[in-house]
Design an enzyme around this catalytic site. Structure first.
Site, PDB file in Angstrom:
ATOM      1  N   ARG A 108       0.876  -1.232  -0.029  1.00  0.00           N
ATOM      2  CA  ARG A 108       0.024  -0.085  -0.009  1.00  0.00           C
ATOM      3  C   ARG A 108       0.938   1.110   0.134  1.00  0.00           C
ATOM      4  O   ARG A 108       0.676   2.261  -0.634  1.00  0.00           O
ATOM      5  CB  ARG A 108      -1.052   0.023   1.361  1.00  0.00           C
ATOM      6  CG  ARG A 108      -1.881   1.383   1.216  1.00  0.00           C
ATOM      7  CD  ARG A 108      -2.776   1.307   2.379  1.00  0.00           C
ATOM      8  NE  ARG A 108      -3.667   2.421   2.617  1.00  0.00           N
ATOM      9  CZ  ARG A 108      -4.501   2.645   3.452  1.00  0.00           C
ATOM     10  NH1 ARG A 108      -4.943   1.514   4.187  1.00  0.00           N
ATOM     11  NH2 ARG A 108      -5.357   3.758   3.341  1.00  0.00           N
ATOM     12  N   ASN A 115     -10.568  -4.286  -1.426  1.00  0.00           N
ATOM     13  CA  ASN A 115     -10.392  -3.555  -2.732  1.00  0.00           C
ATOM     14  C   ASN A 115      -9.474  -3.882  -3.782  1.00  0.00           C
ATOM     15  O   ASN A 115      -8.551  -4.575  -3.184  1.00  0.00           O
ATOM     16  CB  ASN A 115      -9.935  -2.057  -1.986  1.00  0.00           C
ATOM     17  CG  ASN A 115     -11.063  -1.240  -1.278  1.00  0.00           C
ATOM     18  OD1 ASN A 115     -12.223  -1.198  -1.843  1.00  0.00           O
ATOM     19  ND2 ASN A 115     -10.817  -0.682  -0.061  1.00  0.00           N
ATOM     20  N   CYS A 150     -18.904  -1.970   0.659  1.00  0.00           N
ATOM     21  CA  CYS A 150     -18.209  -1.005   1.081  1.00  0.00           C
ATOM     22  C   CYS A 150     -19.069  -0.092   2.168  1.00  0.00           C
ATOM     23  O   CYS A 150     -20.313  -0.146   2.112  1.00  0.00           O
ATOM     24  CB  CYS A 150     -18.076   0.029  -0.158  1.00  0.00           C
ATOM     25  SG  CYS A 150     -17.090   1.363   0.110  1.00  0.00           S
ATOM     26  N   HIS A 200     -16.533   3.557  -4.883  1.00  0.00           N
ATOM     27  CA  HIS A 200     -15.342   4.614  -4.821  1.00  0.00           C
ATOM     28  C   HIS A 200     -15.732   5.533  -5.904  1.00  0.00           C
ATOM     29  O   HIS A 200     -14.917   6.476  -6.108  1.00  0.00           O
ATOM     30  CB  HIS A 200     -14.184   4.178  -4.685  1.00  0.00           C
ATOM     31  CG  HIS A 200     -13.656   3.420  -3.310  1.00  0.00           C
ATOM     32  ND1 HIS A 200     -12.527   2.950  -3.095  1.00  0.00           N
ATOM     33  CD2 HIS A 200     -14.543   2.956  -2.276  1.00  0.00           C
ATOM     34  CE1 HIS A 200     -12.679   2.389  -1.788  1.00  0.00           C
ATOM     35  NE2 HIS A 200     -13.886   2.528  -1.434  1.00  0.00           N
ATOM     36  N   TYR A 257     -14.323  10.069  -2.172  1.00  0.00           N
ATOM     37  CA  TYR A 257     -13.525   9.634  -3.388  1.00  0.00           C
ATOM     38  C   TYR A 257     -13.438  10.558  -4.481  1.00  0.00           C
ATOM     39  O   TYR A 257     -12.726  10.644  -5.377  1.00  0.00           O
ATOM     40  CB  TYR A 257     -13.693   8.141  -3.801  1.00  0.00           C
ATOM     41  CG  TYR A 257     -13.250   7.300  -2.529  1.00  0.00           C
ATOM     42  CD1 TYR A 257     -11.670   6.551  -2.725  1.00  0.00           C
ATOM     43  CD2 TYR A 257     -14.037   6.895  -1.748  1.00  0.00           C
ATOM     44  CE1 TYR A 257     -11.535   6.122  -1.581  1.00  0.00           C
ATOM     45  CE2 TYR A 257     -13.553   6.174  -0.758  1.00  0.00           C
ATOM     46  CZ  TYR A 257     -12.382   5.702  -0.637  1.00  0.00           C
ATOM     47  OH  TYR A 257     -12.007   4.462   0.222  1.00  0.00           O
TER      48      TYR A 257
END
Length: 421
Positions: free
Chosen positions: A90, A144, A164, A194, A244
């Site tokens: 990440r 995700n 989500c 998102h 987002y």
């Protein structure tokens, strides 16, 4: 009822356990299995999970294992919350795209594609093993990028629904502002994972009064602060974008911010170290307050509600999920995965009708859907050219020189996770 959580060693898990304990009348779990290859984390999380159940008087049994096949054997539902490559991957997703002046984020843009390429093959392998163990089991994906992962699962014929927490977060926020129960708030939530907008907020159900104009009029400043977009923009749009959308509506501003502060991955990694230290305290028997800063707010309520509806034991009649389009948004293919309100039951989700979407939003949805098509193709078949095509198609990249550089960077940073590289 047996439920299995793959990625059960996540620091998220106590949030989920707390929900299972509190909402046991909605979802009466008899056996909960936490599966994770990280035995050290699993021991800490599993110990706290058992103490939470004991404190709240839940009679269910919690089992921890690193054996996936044993963990999913006979499970009625399997929840996926894994992170291939961990926080180290990440951290990379959030940093190397910034070198090109592009968003560095774990689910959006080049970083999101990297995560999809690492994740889709692993999830499909897990799903095949779930199907062998119990062909009727439901798979609830919280991993995700949820839209791409859910489409991969559905395209392979699995009984899967994507989940989500953005929608339930809005539901709780709006309920508080309106002074009503969250159950009374029905969202006109539409888009892709998102990439969503609240186009309506109705009281009492799909046919109730639309109070979104009132919300924006009386509480627009608070809502704008939450999504980190200017109040005048929300007034002009007449909807509430998810936070987002800031990556699209304020791209350059966000890139500047990301270049001058620690990455979210670094913050989360530090938080996880502290959470795991806390989980090891044998006197701790509830989720710690710090967990609220980790992310995933209301995940447990959403997961319990969805699992209960899918397994026929209750749950809310309408829930926001990621599922096949099937004509709901007529400008998208039927097999696209969208995020909308749906009626959910043992046969799965059935999307509710959606009013015609403003071209301002529909155009972006169509563009990102095309990117997701190409991203899934790259995840399934590999190859530098497929990665390049997906990056070139993404509206936050779009320039061939950026796409070339980002392709090389993505492959270099993820080679150990890409079988074809």
């Amino acid at each position: 009822m047996k439920l299995t959580v793959v990625g059960g060693g996540s620091t998220y898990t106590p949030e989920l356990i707390d929900g299972f304990a509190r909402l046991r009348d909605t979802l009466p779990v008899e056996e909960l299995v936490l599966v994770d290859p990280a035995a050290d984390r699993l021991e800490l999380v599993g110990g706290l999970a058992r103490r939470i159940f004991a404190r709240q008087g839940h009679a269910g049994r919690i089992v921890t294992t690193s054996d996936l096949d044993a963990g999913v054997d006979g499970a009625d539902a399997v929840l996926l919350q894994l992170r291939v490559g961990g926080q180290a991957a990440r951290q990379q997703d959030e940093t190397w795209p910034l070198e090109c002046g592009c968003i560095g984020q774990e689910t959006t843009g080049a970083g999101g594609l990297a995560k999809a390429l690492r994740t889709v093959p692993v999830v499909l392998d897990i799903a095949e093993r779930v199907r062998r163990a119990n062909p009727r089991a439901w798979i609830v994906d919280f991993t995700n990028p949820v839209g791409i992962v859910t489409r991969a699962l559905l395209q392979a014929g699995h009984r899967a629904v994507g989940l989500c927490n953005v929608a339930i977060g809005f539901q709780r926020k709006f309920a508080g502002l309106l002074g009503v129960s969250p159950a009374d708030v029905h969202l006109g939530h539409v888009g892709l994972n998102h990439l969503t907008w609240e186009t309506e907020v109705r009281l009492g159900g799909p046919e109730g009064e639309n109070v979104l104009p009132k919300l924006l009029g009386e509480h627009g400043d608070a809502i704008a602060d939450d999504v980190r977009l200017p109040r005048p923009l929300l007034d002009r749009l007449g909807v509430v974008p998810s936070y987002y959308l800031r990556y699209f509506y304020a791209h350059d501003e966000v890139v500047s911010e990301l270049r001058t502060k620690p990455s979210r991955a670094a913050e989360v990694a530090a938080m996880e170290r502290e959470l795991l230290r806390m989980y090891g305290d044998p006197s701790l028997d509830e989720k710690p307050a710090l967990l609220a800063k980790r992310g995933g707010a209301y995940y447990s309520e959403a997961a319990v509600d969805l699992a209960a509806a899918l397994l026929g034991g209750g749950g809310s009649p309408y829930q926001v999920v990621n599922t096949l389009n099937r004509g709901t948004l007529p400008f998208l293919p039927d097999d696209a995965v969208i995020e909308v309100q749906a009626a959910v039951g043992p046969s799965g989700p059935a999307p509710l009708p959606v009013p015609d979407l403003d071209p301002l939003f529909a155009g972006l949805v169509a563009n990102v859907t095309a990117y997701e098509d190409l991203a899934l193709e790259a995840a399934l078949r590999g190859g530098r050219d497929r990665v390049f095509r997906a990056l070139l198609a993404h509206p936050l990249i779009g320039q061939h020189a950026y796409a070339e550089t980002l392709t090389d960077q993505l492959i270099a940073h993820n080679r150990e996770h890409l079988a074809w590289a």
